[in-house]
Design a protein around this motif. Structure first.
Motif, PDB file in Angstrom:
ATOM      1  N   GLU A 247       0.869  -1.163   0.055  1.00  0.00           N
ATOM      2  CA  GLU A 247      -0.106   0.133   0.078  1.00  0.00           C
ATOM      3  C   GLU A 247       1.006   1.076  -0.007  1.00  0.00           C
ATOM      4  OE1 GLU A 247      -3.149   2.201   3.016  1.00  0.00           O
ATOM      5  OE2 GLU A 247      -2.896  -0.105   2.971  1.00  0.00           O
ATOM      6  N   LEU A 248       1.841   1.109   0.718  1.00  0.00           N
ATOM      7  CA  LEU A 248       3.012   2.365   0.922  1.00  0.00           C
ATOM      8  C   LEU A 248       3.634   2.463  -0.639  1.00  0.00           C
ATOM      9  CD1 LEU A 248       4.511   4.623   2.508  1.00  0.00           C
ATOM     10  CD2 LEU A 248       5.905   2.970   3.151  1.00  0.00           C
ATOM     11  N   GLN A 249       4.017   1.360  -1.234  1.00  0.00           N
ATOM     12  CA  GLN A 249       4.765   1.597  -2.634  1.00  0.00           C
ATOM     13  C   GLN A 249       3.717   2.486  -3.348  1.00  0.00           C
ATOM     14  OE1 GLN A 249       5.534  -2.724  -3.084  1.00  0.00           O
ATOM     15  NE2 GLN A 249       7.696  -1.805  -3.619  1.00  0.00           N
ATOM     16  N   LYS A 250       2.492   1.889  -3.522  1.00  0.00           N
ATOM     17  CA  LYS A 250       1.431   2.494  -4.402  1.00  0.00           C
ATOM     18  C   LYS A 250       1.214   3.908  -4.123  1.00  0.00           C
ATOM     19  CE  LYS A 250      -3.323   1.862  -6.194  1.00  0.00           C
ATOM     20  NZ  LYS A 250      -4.404   1.041  -6.003  1.00  0.00           N
ATOM     21  N   ARG A 251       0.998   4.327  -2.635  1.00  0.00           N
ATOM     22  CA  ARG A 251       0.817   5.816  -2.316  1.00  0.00           C
ATOM     23  C   ARG A 251       1.835   6.604  -2.546  1.00  0.00           C
ATOM     24  NH1 ARG A 251      -0.856   4.357   2.403  1.00  0.00           N
ATOM     25  NH2 ARG A 251       0.907   4.857   3.558  1.00  0.00           N
ATOM     26  N   ILE A 252       3.131   6.237  -2.499  1.00  0.00           N
ATOM     27  CA  ILE A 252       4.375   7.164  -2.632  1.00  0.00           C
ATOM     28  C   ILE A 252       4.243   7.470  -4.336  1.00  0.00           C
ATOM     29  CG2 ILE A 252       6.955   6.902  -2.994  1.00  0.00           C
ATOM     30  CD1 ILE A 252       7.051   5.479  -0.454  1.00  0.00           C
ATOM     31  N   ALA A 253       4.182   6.416  -5.097  1.00  0.00           N
ATOM     32  CA  ALA A 253       4.131   6.529  -6.608  1.00  0.00           C
ATOM     33  C   ALA A 253       3.224   7.479  -7.050  1.00  0.00           C
ATOM     34  CB  ALA A 253       4.331   5.164  -7.151  1.00  0.00           C
ATOM     35  N   GLU A 254       1.946   7.145  -6.278  1.00  0.00           N
ATOM     36  CA  GLU A 254       0.901   8.162  -6.601  1.00  0.00           C
ATOM     37  C   GLU A 254       0.908   9.919  -6.319  1.00  0.00           C
ATOM     38  OE1 GLU A 254      -2.551   6.450  -5.063  1.00  0.00           O
ATOM     39  OE2 GLU A 254      -2.823   4.994  -6.743  1.00  0.00           O
ATOM     40  N   GLN A 255       1.605   9.942  -5.332  1.00  0.00           N
ATOM     41  CA  GLN A 255       1.804  11.169  -4.576  1.00  0.00           C
ATOM     42  C   GLN A 255       2.891  12.020  -5.306  1.00  0.00           C
ATOM     43  OE1 GLN A 255       1.450  11.494  -0.445  1.00  0.00           O
ATOM     44  NE2 GLN A 255      -0.263  10.418  -0.182  1.00  0.00           N
ATOM     45  N   VAL A 256       4.087  11.326  -5.660  1.00  0.00           N
ATOM     46  CA  VAL A 256       5.304  12.013  -6.189  1.00  0.00           C
ATOM     47  C   VAL A 256       4.713  12.360  -7.608  1.00  0.00           C
ATOM     48  CG1 VAL A 256       7.475  11.463  -6.837  1.00  0.00           C
ATOM     49  CG2 VAL A 256       6.829  10.703  -4.782  1.00  0.00           C
ATOM     50  N   GLU A 257       4.157  11.462  -8.370  1.00  0.00           N
ATOM     51  CA  GLU A 257       3.746  11.761  -9.580  1.00  0.00           C
ATOM     52  C   GLU A 257       2.629  12.965  -9.516  1.00  0.00           C
ATOM     53  OE1 GLU A 257       2.244   8.399 -11.691  1.00  0.00           O
ATOM     54  OE2 GLU A 257       4.280   7.559 -12.119  1.00  0.00           O
ATOM     55  N   THR A 258       1.910  12.919  -8.679  1.00  0.00           N
ATOM     56  CA  THR A 258       0.843  13.912  -8.886  1.00  0.00           C
ATOM     57  C   THR A 258       1.517  15.271  -8.480  1.00  0.00           C
ATOM     58  OG1 THR A 258      -0.972  12.551  -7.990  1.00  0.00           O
ATOM     59  CG2 THR A 258      -1.183  15.060  -7.651  1.00  0.00           C
ATOM     60  N   THR A 260       4.741  16.114  -8.550  1.00  0.00           N
ATOM     61  CA  THR A 260       6.297  16.500  -9.129  1.00  0.00           C
ATOM     62  C   THR A 260       6.008  16.804 -10.524  1.00  0.00           C
ATOM     63  OG1 THR A 260       7.157  14.431  -9.410  1.00  0.00           O
ATOM     64  CG2 THR A 260       7.638  15.982  -7.146  1.00  0.00           C
ATOM     65  N   ALA A 261       5.006  15.935 -11.187  1.00  0.00           N
ATOM     66  CA  ALA A 261       4.772  15.379 -12.667  1.00  0.00           C
ATOM     67  C   ALA A 261       6.048  14.473 -13.344  1.00  0.00           C
ATOM     68  CB  ALA A 261       5.185  17.020 -13.610  1.00  0.00           C
ATOM     69  N   PHE A 262       6.831  13.899 -12.271  1.00  0.00           N
ATOM     70  CA  PHE A 262       7.704  13.018 -12.652  1.00  0.00           C
ATOM     71  C   PHE A 262       7.068  11.619 -12.847  1.00  0.00           C
ATOM     72  CE2 PHE A 262      11.069  15.725 -11.172  1.00  0.00           C
ATOM     73  CZ  PHE A 262      12.076  15.856 -12.138  1.00  0.00           C
ATOM     74  N   VAL A 263       7.409  10.755 -13.681  1.00  0.00           N
ATOM     75  CA  VAL A 263       6.973   9.552 -13.991  1.00  0.00           C
ATOM     76  C   VAL A 263       7.773   8.801 -12.927  1.00  0.00           C
ATOM     77  CG1 VAL A 263       6.679   7.266 -15.319  1.00  0.00           C
ATOM     78  CG2 VAL A 263       6.203   9.625 -16.271  1.00  0.00           C
ATOM     79  N   VAL A 264       7.384   7.921 -11.997  1.00  0.00           N
ATOM     80  CA  VAL A 264       7.922   6.942 -11.059  1.00  0.00           C
ATOM     81  C   VAL A 264       7.842   5.753 -11.747  1.00  0.00           C
ATOM     82  CG1 VAL A 264       7.927   6.059  -8.806  1.00  0.00           C
ATOM     83  CG2 VAL A 264       7.134   8.456  -9.277  1.00  0.00           C
ATOM     84  N   ASN A 265       9.301   5.199 -12.015  1.00  0.00           N
ATOM     85  CA  ASN A 265       9.196   3.953 -12.492  1.00  0.00           C
ATOM     86  C   ASN A 265       9.238   2.827 -11.622  1.00  0.00           C
ATOM     87  OD1 ASN A 265       9.821   4.992 -15.253  1.00  0.00           O
ATOM     88  ND2 ASN A 265      11.920   5.181 -15.029  1.00  0.00           N
ATOM     89  N   ARG A 266       9.858   2.929 -10.388  1.00  0.00           N
ATOM     90  CA  ARG A 266       9.675   1.824  -9.454  1.00  0.00           C
ATOM     91  C   ARG A 266       9.951   2.630  -8.072  1.00  0.00           C
ATOM     92  NH1 ARG A 266      13.910  -2.421 -10.588  1.00  0.00           N
ATOM     93  NH2 ARG A 266      13.692  -3.033  -8.202  1.00  0.00           N
ATOM     94  N   VAL A 267       9.410   1.881  -6.933  1.00  0.00           N
ATOM     95  CA  VAL A 267       9.386   2.206  -5.597  1.00  0.00           C
ATOM     96  C   VAL A 267       9.863   1.088  -4.804  1.00  0.00           C
ATOM     97  CG1 VAL A 267       8.487   2.974  -3.401  1.00  0.00           C
ATOM     98  CG2 VAL A 267       7.584   3.993  -5.643  1.00  0.00           C
ATOM     99  N   ASP A 268      11.339   1.121  -4.468  1.00  0.00           N
ATOM    100  CA  ASP A 268      11.698   0.126  -3.497  1.00  0.00           C
ATOM    101  C   ASP A 268      11.798   0.460  -2.078  1.00  0.00           C
ATOM    102  OD1 ASP A 268      12.477  -1.747  -5.937  1.00  0.00           O
ATOM    103  OD2 ASP A 268      14.285  -0.580  -6.170  1.00  0.00           O
ATOM    104  N   LEU A 269      11.573  -0.642  -1.304  1.00  0.00           N
ATOM    105  CA  LEU A 269      11.321  -0.314   0.214  1.00  0.00           C
ATOM    106  C   LEU A 269      12.389  -1.206   0.894  1.00  0.00           C
ATOM    107  CD1 LEU A 269       7.475  -0.108   0.848  1.00  0.00           C
ATOM    108  CD2 LEU A 269       9.100   1.625   0.406  1.00  0.00           C
ATOM    109  N   GLU A 270      13.113  -0.944   1.628  1.00  0.00           N
ATOM    110  CA  GLU A 270      13.941  -1.530   2.670  1.00  0.00           C
ATOM    111  C   GLU A 270      13.671  -1.317   4.173  1.00  0.00           C
ATOM    112  OE1 GLU A 270      18.355  -1.850   4.355  1.00  0.00           O
ATOM    113  OE2 GLU A 270      18.315  -1.033   2.410  1.00  0.00           O
TER     114      GLU A 270
END
Length: 275
Positions: A247-258, A260-270
């Motif tokens: 859920e966090l990966q999806k939320r990060i990608a959505e919020q960063v794209e919204t 900043t206008a950047f396309v987020v190719n991937r979000v890796d969590l450690e």
């Protein structure tokens, strides 16, 4: 293949009128500013509006780069549209594009003055000159990867109910973008901004105890294709780890794209533990 052309001076509304013209004549595809668009989908090419200077934009629109030209030519051969509308600032420009892409001679030449009023062209000139806005005859989601890092907005048009517009019957959206060469200035988004967005996204879910580090990768060779985000964090004890992480990966990608206008190719969590 029937080739139609639409000619008019820069900034007079050719791209805005293109889909309407396709609906009117039943034209299946468009060649505009370096892109091959068919049935409201970008099939191949690079948009001239991505270029940093107006000179490079013109060269892109004319397909002067061999690899660009060959990519679009192959796509046209594969799709094999029954008709195409070629946009240009003059008949000469249209003919040069047709020659580069090895298309047939124009079946019909159309001029922007034939399909718009002086008032409409003046509005288009104002939007181009004073606001730096350029229209692309394709939906925003189709252009998102090409314009990673550019702020775009959809331009939705009312559909004519009860009319059959053939391959463009579902086309109700164009996109507005401000190319680099039209900016009065430039904007930059620092890694700290993305880090703050990630931290806020983590706080919203309630499952993150602490975001320890955020690394954003934007290599020059791939910056136009998006970014990658690596997050080191500690989760809250007792939370469903896998479900919360997804859920966090999806939320990060959505919020960063919204934001900043950047396309987020991937979000890796450690995940380094739970508190």
């Amino acid at each position: 293949m029937k080739v139609y052309s639409l000619s008019g001076k820069s900034g007079t509304g050719k791209s805005f009128q293109a889909i309407n013209l396709c609906k009117q004549y039943g034209i299946e595809s468009i060649i505009d500013d370096g892109l091959f668009i068919c049935r409201n989908k970008v099939m191949a090419g690079v948009s001239a509006k991505r270029q940093k200077t107006s000179i490079r934009a013109v060269k892109t629109a004319l397909f002067t780069d061999d690899s660009h030209m060959e990519e679009v030519r192959r796509a046209i051969d594969e799709v094999n549209p029954y008709s195409v509308l070629v946009l240009g600032t003059s008949d000469e420009m249209v003919d040069r594009i047709i020659a580069r892409l090895e298309l047939p001679e124009p079946f019909k030449r159309i001029y922007i003055e034939d399909i718009t009023t002086e008032e409409e062209r003046e509005i288009a000139r104002h939007q181009r000159k004073d606001m730096g806005q350029h229209v692309i005859p394709a939906p925003t989601f189709q252009l998102k990867r090409q314009f990673s890092g550019y702020f775009m907005s959809p331009l939705r048009m009312l559909k004519d109910l009860g009319k059959d517009f053939g391959p463009w019957r579902d086309a109700s959206e164009k996109s507005v973008v401000r190319p680099t060469y039209s900016y009065l200035g430039e904007y930059k988004i620092s890694d700290k901004v993305i880090s703050d967005i990630v931290e806020c996204a983590g706080e919203e879910g309630g499952a993150v105890y602490e975001v320890q580090k955020v690394i954003t990768t934007r290599e020059k060779a791939t910056a136009a294709e998006g970014i990658e985000i690596y997050v080191v964090l500690v989760m809250k004890y007792g939370e469903g780890l896998v479900e919360s992480a997804l859920e966090l990966q999806k939320r990060i990608a959505e919020q960063v794209e919204t934001m900043t206008a950047f396309v987020v190719n991937r979000v890796d969590l450690e995940i380094r533990g739970a508190e």
